[in-house]
Write a protein that holds these residues in place. Sequence first.
Motif, PDB file in Angstrom:
ATOM      1  N   ARG A 277       0.840  -1.211   0.000  1.00  0.00           N
ATOM      2  CA  ARG A 277       0.000   0.000   0.000  1.00  0.00           C
ATOM      3  C   ARG A 277       0.871   1.255   0.000  1.00  0.00           C
ATOM      4  N   LEU A 278       0.318   2.331  -0.489  1.00  0.00           N
ATOM      5  CA  LEU A 278       0.939   3.648  -0.374  1.00  0.00           C
ATOM      6  C   LEU A 278      -0.168   4.667  -0.187  1.00  0.00           C
ATOM      7  N   CYS A 279       0.184   5.880   0.189  1.00  0.00           N
ATOM      8  CA  CYS A 279      -0.809   6.944   0.233  1.00  0.00           C
ATOM      9  C   CYS A 279      -0.516   7.915  -0.900  1.00  0.00           C
ATOM     10  N   VAL A 280      -1.328   8.945  -1.000  1.00  0.00           N
ATOM     11  CA  VAL A 280      -1.203   9.890  -2.121  1.00  0.00           C
ATOM     12  C   VAL A 280       0.189  10.510  -2.188  1.00  0.00           C
ATOM     13  N   LYS A 281       0.779  10.793  -1.022  1.00  0.00           N
ATOM     14  CA  LYS A 281       2.105  11.426  -1.043  1.00  0.00           C
ATOM     15  C   LYS A 281       3.160  10.435  -1.514  1.00  0.00           C
TER      16      LYS A 281
ATOM     17  N   PRO B  26      -1.397   7.817   6.519  1.00  0.00           N
ATOM     18  CA  PRO B  26      -2.535   7.140   5.874  1.00  0.00           C
ATOM     19  C   PRO B  26      -2.403   5.627   5.769  1.00  0.00           C
ATOM     20  N   VAL B  27      -1.229   5.123   5.486  1.00  0.00           N
ATOM     21  CA  VAL B  27      -1.118   3.671   5.328  1.00  0.00           C
ATOM     22  C   VAL B  27      -1.289   2.968   6.675  1.00  0.00           C
ATOM     23  N   ILE B 439      -0.917  17.642  -6.950  1.00  0.00           N
ATOM     24  CA  ILE B 439      -1.150  17.736  -5.510  1.00  0.00           C
ATOM     25  C   ILE B 439      -1.753  19.095  -5.144  1.00  0.00           C
TER      26      ILE B 439
END
Lengths: 369, 528
Positions: A277-281, B26-27, B439
């Motif tokens: 998994r990764l996030c948007v950043k 977030p992860v 972004i």
Amino acid sequence: MADLSYVIYDFQGGEIMNETFVLDGKETPFRPGQTILEAAKNGGVVIPSLCYLKGSTPTGACRICCVEVKGARSLMAACSTPVTPGMEVMTDSELVHKARKMNVEFLLASGRHNCLTCEANGNCRLQDLAYFYKITELKFPEKPDEDIYPTEDINPLIVRDFSRCILCGRCVQACNEVVVNRAISQGYRGVTSKIVTGGDLPYHESECVFCGQCVEVCPTGALTEKKAQGLGRHWETEKIRTTCPYCGVGCQQWLHVKDGKIVKVTAVEDAQPNQGRLCVKGRFAYEFIYSEDRLKTPLIREKNGFREASWDEALDLVASKFKEIIQKDGPDAIAGVSCARSINEDSYQMQKLFRAVIGTNNIDHCART
Amino acid sequence: MTNSFADFMKAKMIMMVGTNMSEAHPVAATFVKDAVLAGAKLIIVDPRRTEMVDFAELHVQLKVGSDVALINGIMNVLINENLYDKEYVDTCTVGFEELKAKAMEYPPERAAEISGVPADMIRDLARRLASTKPAMLMYTLGITEHICAVNNVMSCANLQMLLGNVGFECGGVNPLRGQNNVQGACDMGALPNVFPGYQRVDNADARAKFAKAWNVESLPDKPGMMMPTMLENLPTGKVKALYVFGENLANTEPDIRHVEHCLESAEFMVCQDIFPTETTRFADVILPAAAWSENDGTFSSSERRVNRVRTASLAPGQAKPNWWIFKEIAKRMGHDWASNSAQEIWDNEVSVLAPSMAGIKYRRLENDGIQWPAPTEDHDGTPTLHKDGKFTCGLGVLKAIDWIPPAEVPDQEYPMVLSTGRRLYHYHTRTQTGRCEGINVLLSEETADISAADARKKGIADGEMIKVKSRRGEVKVRARVTREVPEGLVWMAFHFREGNANWLTNPAYDPITQTAEYKACAVRIDKI
Ligand code: SF4
Ligand code: SF4
Ligand code: SF4
Ligand code: FES
């Protein structure tokens, strides 16, 4: 008593597998609860799949994983059928291959799978299957243009090309069961089926948080990274493993690099800690390194602003200024702030410079914030 | 963190305090959500209704800065109702009697008065926490960005030890680190009181060991200044030269106006960075550095995992690796350092000098990295610290802790509380994320998040430009009316120079760690 020669230690589950089933005529161990798809791997057989997504509930949507099970009336989906002791499974029979091939032919006709113009060319499971089954022409009538939803490329990061969507539902599984952002679902019915956000809005107007997990799992070119378009084919890029530069989770990334330039970033599957998994950043915020604003040469302040300098000049200036201050005011008149974003080795060097060379413990970083 | 991210998904009971995980980590948040889908119970303690509240069975919406009172209240119930882990407390900890005496001063009713959390909810919360073992506690800056940072952290530890939850998989006290390598910067001794591996500078043996390794006669024995003290000492002249490596102090520190005044007073300032920033404006020399993917090296994550970083492309122009720059300055000051790559620095120096990392060598880091402590090369690393309640330094210490209010509380002139944090799409001062396509489209400006109630009171519409003012400054910023914040609270981030919350924040610090109170100051909002 179970035949002990089949007792092997399975590292993933940490359990002893002492039940067996018959896989393509060979007795094969399995762990209770394993599906045919998973258990086949114990015997070294990889059953092709499209919709199956590890870690989420199998949907049985694509039927590519179909296998023959002795005694069953029809072919079974390997991804959603649990193995039972003694079960006889055939993964390589003519019947199986005929069914799989027909499934692929259906999927090829369900949209516009012209690989030449597809971003996923060379990185597509449907293409791989079509190649494997030597499919050279469409067997079924192609879906008419008016039944294909227009491509969404107005959101800033992800291209949704519905003409290449095979409705396998992996993106939906990933969004709802893996990253649990609950932004997309299966919408409409029959020929009008579509993967939709709430209210069928574009991603950026929906609950979507642009983690890109749906892109990561899409087996075709239906979901691709917008910024990667045209920058390099899959086979032209080299994959370099690294660690995300943003937060303290430390996600493991693949940098896809062509000619020394990052084309896109994906997650390392099965890696700790992020498990694919990764996030948007982590996924989309990488090209700052190529910004024209980068500092490219040492700069020294003049009366009106900065002027460019050589490394020798700049470093000599810093060293001589430090020496002068140490002499005049002592080493404790110098203080340093290290960087909590840079590598360990940089922080080590900086504290060593302050302690061993300058002679002060005035070294800190912004861990306090 | 005492524990690992791998535990998040397997946990049965999770309490998150002051962490906006789905935006800041977030992860990690996805693993918590997975746990909830698998049946785990989630309790959220936060003044704001963060996204993760959707997954919680209980949202404890305490007042900003009342954590110690709330936790004392919970412990009061646990002790009075005999719900704590008596055996663990007896065998693994010391200080219970003092803790008990203090907790008795905080019956739920008193805790309720301070925290705004109803007394019955405090009782309920305590009982829930005691019902499942182990429970995992996670926190972030909501705990640490207060003048009582250390007290808050110790309260979290108290609670988890009282419940017998420290030292087990899916338990523990787990601060998620903000920057990718805060953990590493601490481990490497970029701190005024310790050498790499947390060996104290005021310990003569440690000094002798490092002096020998670094080939110097002696090393300074007095702990140095922390960053806020460095800044304060620029105008006084006690500090003449400041060397800033990669930090954008002019945007990230509380009370920007004051910080800039300090930076301006430096006699000599060196900045080493990858971009010109608000901070490099004050430099006398700017040194261009290689960035993240232009280096080989290691980061250490929140779970103490040492991970590899690898080179993908070359640094632009004459930019150089940071370690090289420090080495060159040392050389010009008469010290020749042998190590000539990040790998040599790690393998030949860091892992030789820091016992907890002695077993970590580059060749062992090809895949998933290793979690320190890993004292020998055949040690696989340590996913859970204090295994089975056996603390590294003997027994776990329970501490009696009193609640204190934030340094600045609302009054007539400044009737609201400002709290600050981070948002999903940007990272800190946007030097990096602000230069990535797409972004900025997702988040293009700062907002002041306020409740519908306050918006109505002031006649402010969603999206209207308003003025937020504190004793230190004022900003014009767009109002975002949201149910995330309760009445009386304004919430902002510091990603944008305009509307940066740090024009307003209060430079009041925890006396021990000098962490600034970003989470609480008094402000007023007005229509323009
Ligand atoms: S977008 Fe991709 S993952 Fe989603 S249903 Fe279509 S083909 Fe499958
Ligand atoms: S980007 Fe993430 S949140 Fe958005 S639809 Fe895809 S998986 Fe869901
Ligand atoms: S990908 Fe996101 S969650 Fe993972 S380390 Fe990077 S910033 Fe953190
Ligand atoms: S992979 Fe089994 S039905 Fe799709």
